[in-house]
Design a protein around this motif. Structure first.
Motif, PDB file in Angstrom:
ATOM      1  N   VAL A  62       4.100   7.023   4.869  1.00  0.00           N
ATOM      2  CA  VAL A  62       3.857   7.645   3.560  1.00  0.00           C
ATOM      3  C   VAL A  62       4.746   6.997   2.499  1.00  0.00           C
ATOM      4  O   VAL A  62       4.301   6.723   1.380  1.00  0.00           O
ATOM      5  CB  VAL A  62       4.073   9.178   3.627  1.00  0.00           C
ATOM      6  CG1 VAL A  62       4.053   9.797   2.242  1.00  0.00           C
ATOM      7  CG2 VAL A  62       3.006   9.820   4.508  1.00  0.00           C
ATOM      8  N   ALA A  63       5.995   6.710   2.848  1.00  0.00           N
ATOM      9  CA  ALA A  63       6.919   6.068   1.907  1.00  0.00           C
ATOM     10  C   ALA A  63       6.432   4.673   1.519  1.00  0.00           C
ATOM     11  O   ALA A  63       6.462   4.296   0.339  1.00  0.00           O
ATOM     12  CB  ALA A  63       8.321   6.005   2.501  1.00  0.00           C
ATOM     13  N   ILE A  64       5.958   3.897   2.480  1.00  0.00           N
ATOM     14  CA  ILE A  64       5.451   2.556   2.190  1.00  0.00           C
ATOM     15  C   ILE A  64       4.189   2.634   1.334  1.00  0.00           C
ATOM     16  O   ILE A  64       4.039   1.885   0.362  1.00  0.00           O
ATOM     17  CB  ILE A  64       5.192   1.782   3.496  1.00  0.00           C
ATOM     18  CG1 ILE A  64       6.524   1.431   4.151  1.00  0.00           C
ATOM     19  CG2 ILE A  64       4.370   0.517   3.237  1.00  0.00           C
ATOM     20  CD1 ILE A  64       6.400   0.890   5.558  1.00  0.00           C
ATOM     21  N   TYR A  65       3.289   3.551   1.666  1.00  0.00           N
ATOM     22  CA  TYR A  65       2.070   3.732   0.879  1.00  0.00           C
ATOM     23  C   TYR A  65       2.413   4.099  -0.570  1.00  0.00           C
ATOM     24  O   TYR A  65       1.824   3.572  -1.508  1.00  0.00           O
ATOM     25  CB  TYR A  65       1.190   4.810   1.531  1.00  0.00           C
ATOM     26  CG  TYR A  65      -0.133   5.024   0.852  1.00  0.00           C
ATOM     27  CD1 TYR A  65      -1.147   4.088   0.966  1.00  0.00           C
ATOM     28  CD2 TYR A  65      -0.371   6.168   0.094  1.00  0.00           C
ATOM     29  CE1 TYR A  65      -2.373   4.282   0.338  1.00  0.00           C
ATOM     30  CE2 TYR A  65      -1.587   6.365  -0.530  1.00  0.00           C
ATOM     31  CZ  TYR A  65      -2.585   5.421  -0.405  1.00  0.00           C
ATOM     32  OH  TYR A  65      -3.786   5.609  -1.034  1.00  0.00           O
ATOM     33  N   ALA A  66       3.381   4.965  -0.742  1.00  0.00           N
ATOM     34  CA  ALA A  66       3.810   5.354  -2.094  1.00  0.00           C
ATOM     35  C   ALA A  66       4.423   4.165  -2.822  1.00  0.00           C
ATOM     36  O   ALA A  66       4.156   3.939  -4.007  1.00  0.00           O
ATOM     37  CB  ALA A  66       4.803   6.511  -2.020  1.00  0.00           C
ATOM     38  N   TRP A  67       5.251   3.384  -2.136  1.00  0.00           N
ATOM     39  CA  TRP A  67       5.898   2.222  -2.759  1.00  0.00           C
ATOM     40  C   TRP A  67       4.860   1.198  -3.191  1.00  0.00           C
ATOM     41  O   TRP A  67       4.990   0.563  -4.231  1.00  0.00           O
ATOM     42  CB  TRP A  67       6.903   1.622  -1.779  1.00  0.00           C
ATOM     43  CG  TRP A  67       7.579   0.396  -2.275  1.00  0.00           C
ATOM     44  CD1 TRP A  67       8.358   0.261  -3.392  1.00  0.00           C
ATOM     45  CD2 TRP A  67       7.541  -0.904  -1.692  1.00  0.00           C
ATOM     46  NE1 TRP A  67       8.806  -1.021  -3.529  1.00  0.00           N
ATOM     47  CE2 TRP A  67       8.317  -1.766  -2.480  1.00  0.00           C
ATOM     48  CE3 TRP A  67       6.928  -1.412  -0.546  1.00  0.00           C
ATOM     49  CZ2 TRP A  67       8.504  -3.103  -2.191  1.00  0.00           C
ATOM     50  CZ3 TRP A  67       7.114  -2.753  -0.259  1.00  0.00           C
ATOM     51  CH2 TRP A  67       7.886  -3.579  -1.082  1.00  0.00           C
ATOM     52  N   GLY A 101       2.061   1.802  -4.321  1.00  0.00           N
ATOM     53  CA  GLY A 101       1.269   2.347  -5.415  1.00  0.00           C
ATOM     54  C   GLY A 101       0.131   3.231  -4.968  1.00  0.00           C
ATOM     55  O   GLY A 101      -0.786   3.509  -5.739  1.00  0.00           O
ATOM     56  N   GLY A 102       0.186   3.715  -3.745  1.00  0.00           N
ATOM     57  CA  GLY A 102      -0.883   4.540  -3.208  1.00  0.00           C
ATOM     58  C   GLY A 102      -1.073   5.864  -3.920  1.00  0.00           C
ATOM     59  O   GLY A 102      -2.151   6.447  -3.866  1.00  0.00           O
ATOM     60  N   ALA A 140      -0.134  -1.168  -8.621  1.00  0.00           N
ATOM     61  CA  ALA A 140      -0.086  -1.075  -7.160  1.00  0.00           C
ATOM     62  C   ALA A 140       0.013  -2.481  -6.576  1.00  0.00           C
ATOM     63  O   ALA A 140      -0.164  -3.478  -7.282  1.00  0.00           O
ATOM     64  CB  ALA A 140      -1.338  -0.369  -6.625  1.00  0.00           C
ATOM     65  N   GLY A 141       0.259  -2.558  -5.285  1.00  0.00           N
ATOM     66  CA  GLY A 141       0.299  -3.828  -4.585  1.00  0.00           C
ATOM     67  C   GLY A 141      -1.043  -4.528  -4.648  1.00  0.00           C
ATOM     68  O   GLY A 141      -2.089  -3.884  -4.715  1.00  0.00           O
ATOM     69  N   HIS A 142      -1.039  -5.864  -4.629  1.00  0.00           N
ATOM     70  CA  HIS A 142      -2.276  -6.621  -4.827  1.00  0.00           C
ATOM     71  C   HIS A 142      -3.320  -6.389  -3.742  1.00  0.00           C
ATOM     72  O   HIS A 142      -4.504  -6.587  -3.978  1.00  0.00           O
ATOM     73  CB  HIS A 142      -1.975  -8.110  -4.978  1.00  0.00           C
ATOM     74  CG  HIS A 142      -1.581  -8.802  -3.709  1.00  0.00           C
ATOM     75  ND1 HIS A 142      -0.320  -8.708  -3.183  1.00  0.00           N
ATOM     76  CD2 HIS A 142      -2.285  -9.567  -2.866  1.00  0.00           C
ATOM     77  CE1 HIS A 142      -0.264  -9.395  -2.060  1.00  0.00           C
ATOM     78  NE2 HIS A 142      -1.438  -9.926  -1.842  1.00  0.00           N
ATOM     79  N   SER A 168      -8.955  -1.492  -4.131  1.00  0.00           N
ATOM     80  CA  SER A 168      -9.630  -0.328  -3.543  1.00  0.00           C
ATOM     81  C   SER A 168      -9.336   0.938  -4.327  1.00  0.00           C
ATOM     82  O   SER A 168     -10.224   1.774  -4.514  1.00  0.00           O
ATOM     83  CB  SER A 168      -9.249  -0.158  -2.069  1.00  0.00           C
ATOM     84  OG  SER A 168      -7.870   0.083  -1.934  1.00  0.00           O
ATOM     85  N   ARG A 169      -8.108   1.078  -4.818  1.00  0.00           N
ATOM     86  CA  ARG A 169      -7.777   2.263  -5.629  1.00  0.00           C
ATOM     87  C   ARG A 169      -8.579   2.265  -6.927  1.00  0.00           C
ATOM     88  O   ARG A 169      -9.104   3.293  -7.357  1.00  0.00           O
ATOM     89  CB  ARG A 169      -6.272   2.286  -5.971  1.00  0.00           C
ATOM     90  CG  ARG A 169      -5.318   2.363  -4.811  1.00  0.00           C
ATOM     91  CD  ARG A 169      -4.905   3.745  -4.363  1.00  0.00           C
ATOM     92  NE  ARG A 169      -5.037   4.829  -5.266  1.00  0.00           N
ATOM     93  CZ  ARG A 169      -4.156   5.196  -6.214  1.00  0.00           C
ATOM     94  NH1 ARG A 169      -3.043   4.546  -6.380  1.00  0.00           N
ATOM     95  NH2 ARG A 169      -4.380   6.241  -6.983  1.00  0.00           N
ATOM     96  N   ALA A 170      -8.682   1.100  -7.578  1.00  0.00           N
ATOM     97  CA  ALA A 170      -9.386   1.009  -8.864  1.00  0.00           C
ATOM     98  C   ALA A 170     -10.880   1.242  -8.703  1.00  0.00           C
ATOM     99  O   ALA A 170     -11.479   2.022  -9.460  1.00  0.00           O
ATOM    100  CB  ALA A 170      -9.122  -0.354  -9.502  1.00  0.00           C
TER     101      ALA A 170
END
Length: 185
Positions: free
Chosen positions: A18-23, A25-26, A126-128, A133-135
């Motif tokens: 969860v911490a990595i996903y948040a970092w 930009g999740g 967010a990370g490249h 996928s988020r957008a």
């Protein structure tokens, strides 16, 4: 009792994920707005096939530009095929870099121009690998509430942050009008 049993698992595996996903930009907010974008002149290589190969294509375009001594700017990706509607091997896209208008490039590179136009602009920090996928997910949800879907072609930019503690900015531009503004040549 159950909490004590699963606490080590949560602390050792779930919390770090969860911490990595948040970092990456999740959980970063995704903004969607109408904007006027362009014009862009870009040098590119074109591909038919899997979109996951586009970063390699962009690297190849950069190598060709550097070999030719052509000054270039930000990376650009133009997707012509909606992955929900087009088979993987039939998807068309371009990957390249912005260049000054009137710049000549050697083959296999080609040059195209995108005029200024109204777009739906979607942005997320967010990370490249996670940002597209988020957008697209946020854009699709937004358009579904309006009773429509994603219109192609879309134009993508990723601006790296320049630091390890901050993620880059991904921008996605979709034509604001039902008819695509860009033509395939």
């Amino acid at each position: 009792m159950i909490v004590k049993k699963f606490l080590p698992f949560l602390l050792a595996f779930v919390l770090p994920l969860v911490a990595i996903y948040a970092w990456w930009g999740g959980f970063a907010p995704v903004s969607i707005e109408t904007a006027e974008r362009g014009p862009y002149t870009y040098a590119y290589l074109e591909q038919r096939g899997d979109y996951s190969k586009l970063p390699e294509l962009a690297a190849k375009a950069r190598e060709e530009l550097e070999r030719a001594g052509v000054e270039y700017g930000q990376a650009i990706t133009v997707l012509f095929s909606n992955p929900d509607l087009v088979e993987v091997n039939d998807r068309r896209a371009r990957a390249g870099y912005l260049i000054a208008e009137g710049t000549r490039v050697p083959e296999p590179l080609a040059v195209d121009h995108i005029p200024a136009r109204p777009v739906l602009l979607v942005q997320v920090r967010a990370g490249h690998m996670l940002a597209p996928s988020r957008a697209y997910l946020a854009l699709d949800r937004h358009l579904q509430t309006l009773g429509t879907g994603i219109r192609m072609p879309t134009v993508e930019f990723y601006q790296p942050s320049g630091g390890a503690l901050k993620m880059g900015l991904f921008s996605l531009e979709m034509p604001a009008s039902p008819e695509p503004e860009l033509e395939v040549r």
